[in-house]
Design an enzyme around this catalytic site. Structure first.
Site, mmCIF file in Angstrom:
data_model
loop_
_atom_site.group_PDB
_atom_site.id
_atom_site.type_symbol
_atom_site.label_atom_id
_atom_site.label_comp_id
_atom_site.label_asym_id
_atom_site.label_seq_id
_atom_site.Cartn_x
_atom_site.Cartn_y
_atom_site.Cartn_z
ATOM 1 N N TYR A 1 0.170 14.959 -6.882
ATOM 2 C CA TYR A 1 1.028 16.026 -7.382
ATOM 3 C C TYR A 1 0.242 17.035 -8.225
ATOM 4 O O TYR A 1 0.655 18.177 -8.384
ATOM 5 C CB TYR A 1 2.186 15.470 -8.227
ATOM 6 C CG TYR A 1 3.204 14.646 -7.455
ATOM 7 C CD1 TYR A 1 3.126 14.517 -6.081
ATOM 8 C CD2 TYR A 1 4.241 14.007 -8.114
ATOM 9 C CE1 TYR A 1 4.045 13.761 -5.377
ATOM 10 C CE2 TYR A 1 5.174 13.248 -7.417
ATOM 11 C CZ TYR A 1 5.069 13.125 -6.043
ATOM 12 O OH TYR A 1 5.983 12.373 -5.354
ATOM 13 N N ASP B 1 7.186 7.472 -7.552
ATOM 14 C CA ASP B 1 8.307 8.382 -7.344
ATOM 15 C C ASP B 1 9.198 7.826 -6.230
ATOM 16 O O ASP B 1 10.430 7.714 -6.372
ATOM 17 C CB ASP B 1 7.732 9.757 -6.942
ATOM 18 C CG ASP B 1 8.753 10.867 -7.019
ATOM 19 O OD1 ASP B 1 9.879 10.602 -7.478
ATOM 20 O OD2 ASP B 1 8.436 11.996 -6.614
ATOM 21 N N ASP C 1 3.265 0.074 1.410
ATOM 22 C CA ASP C 1 4.202 -0.062 2.532
ATOM 23 C C ASP C 1 4.881 -1.431 2.494
ATOM 24 O O ASP C 1 6.094 -1.556 2.721
ATOM 25 C CB ASP C 1 3.515 0.183 3.888
ATOM 26 C CG ASP C 1 2.122 -0.423 3.970
ATOM 27 O OD1 ASP C 1 1.582 -0.849 2.925
ATOM 28 O OD2 ASP C 1 1.573 -0.496 5.081
ATOM 29 N N ASP D 1 12.980 5.464 -6.579
ATOM 30 C CA ASP D 1 14.247 5.895 -5.964
ATOM 31 C C ASP D 1 14.793 4.786 -5.070
ATOM 32 O O ASP D 1 16.014 4.564 -5.009
ATOM 33 C CB ASP D 1 14.049 7.171 -5.129
ATOM 34 C CG ASP D 1 14.285 8.438 -5.960
ATOM 35 O OD1 ASP D 1 14.054 8.381 -7.181
ATOM 36 O OD2 ASP D 1 14.693 9.463 -5.384
ATOM 37 N N LYS E 1 -2.683 1.498 -2.080
ATOM 38 C CA LYS E 1 -2.930 1.526 -0.635
ATOM 39 C C LYS E 1 -4.447 1.370 -0.467
ATOM 40 O O LYS E 1 -5.139 2.226 0.100
ATOM 41 C CB LYS E 1 -2.398 2.867 -0.067
ATOM 42 C CG LYS E 1 -2.398 2.974 1.435
ATOM 43 C CD LYS E 1 -1.348 2.140 2.131
ATOM 44 C CE LYS E 1 -1.479 2.277 3.639
ATOM 45 N NZ LYS E 1 -0.747 1.230 4.385
#
Ligand code: NAD
Length: 364
Positions: free
Chosen positions: A143, A248, A224, A252, A192
């Site tokens: 980001y 993020d 994942d 959620d 990852k």
């Protein structure tokens, strides 16, 4: 003399002002019950600040936040500003305020209330006992890395760069270990590392400092796989620490375990999560333009953010317990806003839910 606590209140856009109004009622009730004194100062931020001041994060707003003990934020953004240039987008203000206030960790507790299991899309037996905390790194990663557009061999290309340094990884990891020590002493570090260099550095750093926390059980989970395990075995997680974008998305996902994104509180913290530390408290959800201005928003996430503020910044644990108990009581009695109601025709409005929670707050 009463110790006056200064709170910068940023209502923002969309449902932000609606849910923040309910949280302010809770602050008032806590003053009555416990003799606390809060001085609230309202500040413009996000889309409304773009409209009125020409920037999403006016200097004056930043000054109000810096002089406060804590910040209470509603939500920002909406379709009106979606096509603005980057500097004139509400989300740019969000990234900016976190950086300017030195807030690098975002704590997102996800607790499944027993009586709300039916509101979740998951089976009740899978949700049983779920009580986890996502610790998301907030100021690094993709980001914030360099972004560019260029002409490539096959036409226009876009590039987002993901950068992490050891200091950034170490400080968030230490905070997550410390939080785990105060909970069930289990930490899942999510990366990852099979593909990304930043993730390999993340994992090396976590492994290097893990021996400093021998009482915490550490597992590494690929992002994942974590997305899948959160739906398969959510109750097995205690604290999850991860980088900005993974956090993020995963938080959620964790929000939906609780039945609605309207239930999830968050705290953004700097160097310390010890009692007395400065923090910014906000619901996990956005400005929900689809339901704004209709009294449909669930104020519980924002009200629980006040409980987090009481616990982490003010060390008002008793009042934090009272807020959480009031939320549980009101839900146990069957009261619901539309997002968590099975029978939508009986759903309460935002202010009705806020009033019931305030009325249920009791001194232990
Ligand atoms: P959103 O969280 O605003 O809404 C997603 C869905 O959840 C919508 O259907 C909405 O009605 C529902 N919802 C959200 N909060 C709710 C609540 N309290 N009660 C009941 N239902 C609720 O996410 P989005 O639609 O992707 O984003 C809308 C805007 O919010 C965008 O401009 C986005 O950039 C912004 N946003 C801001 C923040 C923030 O201020 N921290 C966070 C996320 C998104």
């Amino acid at each position: 003399m009463t110790d006056v606590k200064k709170i910068a209140v940023i209502a923002g856009d969309g449902i932000g002002p609606e849910v923040v109004a309910e949280a302010e009622k809770v602050l008032k009730k806590a003053e009555e019950l416990y003799g606390y004194s809060f001085e609230t100062e309202h500040a413009l931020f996000g889309g409304i600040a773009i409209d009125e001041k020409g920037t999403p994060l006016p200097e004056e707003t930043l000054a109000i936040c810096k002089s406060a003990d804590a910040v209470l934020l509603g939500a920002v953004g909406g379709p009106k500003w979606d096509n603005n240039s980057k500097e004139l987008r509400p989300e740019t203000g969000l990234l900016g305020i976190r950086k300017a206030l030195g807030l690098f960790s975002n704590l997102r507790p996800a607790v499944v209330f027993d009586c709300l299991k039916e509101a979740s899309t998951l089976k009740p037996e899978v949700l049983e006992g779920t009580d986890l905390m996502v610790v998301r790194e907030l100021t690094g990663g993709i980001y914030f890395g360099e972004k560019l557009r260029r002409q490539g061999e096959h036409g226009e290309e876009a590039v987002d760069t993901c950068v992490y340094n050891v200091t950034e990884i170490e400080r968030i990891t230490r905070q997550a270990f410390e939080i785990a020590q105060k909970r069930r002493k289990k930490l899942a570090s999510v990366d990852k590392a099979n593909v990304l260099e930043t993730s390999r550095l993340w994992r090396e750093t976590v492994n290097r400092i893990a021996p400093d926390y021998p009482d915490v059980e550490l597992e590494h989970v690929l992002v994942d796989n974590c997305a899948m395990q959160l739906l398969r075995r959510p109750s097995s997680f205690d604290v999850i620490v991860t980088e900005n974008m993974f956090g993020d998305i995963l938080s959620d996902e964790a929000a939906m375990l609780t039945g609605s994104i309207g239930m999830l509180a968050s705290a953004s913290m700097g160097d310390s999560t010890d009692a007395g530390s400065f923090g910014l408290y906000e619901p996990v959800h956005g400005s929900a333009p689809d339901i704004a201005g209709q009294g449909l928003a669930n104020p519980i996430a924002t009200i629980l953010s006040v409980a987090l503020m009481f616990r982490l910044t003010f060390n008002y644990a008793e009042a934090a317990d009272a807020i959480e108990a009031a939320v549980a009581k009101v839900l146990d009695e069957g009261h619901r806003t539309a997002d968590i109601a099975v029978d939508k025709s009986k759903a309460l409005s935002t202010s009705q839910m806020g009033d019931l929670i305030v009325a249920a707050m009791q001194k232990a």
